[in-house]
Design a protein around this motif. Sequence first.
Motif, PDB file in Angstrom:
ATOM      1  N   GLY A  53      -9.559   9.185  -4.822  1.00  0.00           N
ATOM      2  CA  GLY A  53     -10.639   9.353  -5.785  1.00  0.00           C
ATOM      3  C   GLY A  53     -11.583   8.177  -5.681  1.00  0.00           C
ATOM      4  O   GLY A  53     -12.031   7.831  -4.589  1.00  0.00           O
ATOM      5  N   SER A  54     -11.883   7.514  -6.798  1.00  0.00           N
ATOM      6  CA  SER A  54     -12.760   6.339  -6.762  1.00  0.00           C
ATOM      7  C   SER A  54     -11.987   5.056  -6.454  1.00  0.00           C
ATOM      8  O   SER A  54     -12.589   4.000  -6.263  1.00  0.00           O
ATOM      9  N   MET A  55     -10.655   5.139  -6.410  1.00  0.00           N
ATOM     10  CA  MET A  55      -9.852   3.953  -6.099  1.00  0.00           C
ATOM     11  C   MET A  55      -9.936   3.653  -4.609  1.00  0.00           C
ATOM     12  O   MET A  55      -9.797   4.554  -3.789  1.00  0.00           O
ATOM     13  N   GLN A  56     -10.145   2.375  -4.287  1.00  0.00           N
ATOM     14  CA  GLN A  56     -10.155   1.929  -2.899  1.00  0.00           C
ATOM     15  C   GLN A  56      -9.372   0.636  -2.784  1.00  0.00           C
ATOM     16  O   GLN A  56      -9.448  -0.226  -3.658  1.00  0.00           O
ATOM     17  N   MET A  57      -8.619   0.535  -1.694  1.00  0.00           N
ATOM     18  CA  MET A  57      -7.891  -0.688  -1.399  1.00  0.00           C
ATOM     19  C   MET A  57      -8.174  -1.039   0.062  1.00  0.00           C
ATOM     20  O   MET A  57      -8.050  -0.178   0.932  1.00  0.00           O
ATOM     21  N   LYS A  58      -8.565  -2.289   0.312  1.00  0.00           N
ATOM     22  CA  LYS A  58      -8.843  -2.758   1.666  1.00  0.00           C
ATOM     23  C   LYS A  58      -7.828  -3.830   2.011  1.00  0.00           C
ATOM     24  O   LYS A  58      -7.630  -4.769   1.228  1.00  0.00           O
ATOM     25  N   ALA A  59      -7.192  -3.685   3.192  1.00  0.00           N
ATOM     26  CA  ALA A  59      -6.120  -4.604   3.567  1.00  0.00           C
ATOM     27  C   ALA A  59      -6.114  -4.843   5.069  1.00  0.00           C
ATOM     28  O   ALA A  59      -6.752  -4.114   5.833  1.00  0.00           O
ATOM     29  N   ASP A  60      -5.343  -5.858   5.465  1.00  0.00           N
ATOM     30  CA  ASP A  60      -5.131  -6.120   6.886  1.00  0.00           C
ATOM     31  C   ASP A  60      -4.006  -5.242   7.426  1.00  0.00           C
ATOM     32  O   ASP A  60      -4.036  -4.838   8.586  1.00  0.00           O
ATOM     33  N   GLN A  61      -3.008  -4.979   6.576  1.00  0.00           N
ATOM     34  CA  GLN A  61      -1.857  -4.171   6.996  1.00  0.00           C
ATOM     35  C   GLN A  61      -1.354  -3.340   5.828  1.00  0.00           C
ATOM     36  O   GLN A  61      -1.439  -3.762   4.676  1.00  0.00           O
ATOM     37  N   LEU A  62      -0.811  -2.169   6.139  1.00  0.00           N
ATOM     38  CA  LEU A  62      -0.236  -1.286   5.125  1.00  0.00           C
ATOM     39  C   LEU A  62       1.056  -0.696   5.645  1.00  0.00           C
ATOM     40  O   LEU A  62       1.110  -0.197   6.763  1.00  0.00           O
ATOM     41  N   GLU A  63       2.100  -0.787   4.819  1.00  0.00           N
ATOM     42  CA  GLU A  63       3.357  -0.091   5.114  1.00  0.00           C
ATOM     43  C   GLU A  63       3.578   0.947   4.035  1.00  0.00           C
ATOM     44  O   GLU A  63       3.452   0.655   2.842  1.00  0.00           O
TER      45      GLU A  63
END
Length: 161
Positions: A53-63
């Motif tokens: 939805g409108s939620m966003q998460m930006k990361a270097d890595q995701l598990e």
Amino acid sequence: MKTNLIVVLFLTSMSVFAAEPDYAQKIQIDADNLVSIAENVATYRSNVLITQGSMQMKADQLEINASAGKGKEVYVATGTPVRYSQLLADGKPVTASAAEMRYEPSSRTLTLTGDAELTQSGSVVKASVIRYNVEKQQLSAESNETKRVTTIFTPEEKTNP
């Protein structure tokens, strides 16, 4: 009688077009690399973007750990820092950053760890660990031995008539 039926049908159709809350929408992951999928764990690296939805998460890595079964996945994002943003129903933004963010869609809980900071409606909370319920917009914060919980409230601006 006919007018009442039309009004009921109109109101019913309006609720069908109402936006779903963010946590009820699909989760999309974009990244430069899908490194591995092994034993119900998927690992993404480099320019990871998680959207719901409108939620966003930006990361270097995701598990993503799916070992508990469908609907009980756990998303663990790491970065320098991981950044989170969401638009609330009233149009106001929530933003956050931390070294690690753990998102559990089943409980709608986002846990920020390591230099955690969350900003909502002009107020800021800084702590070692912040737990934020994205559905209820409630948070709790914890300190450790070296860092205290800090909250900064921003007063509303008065408008002169």
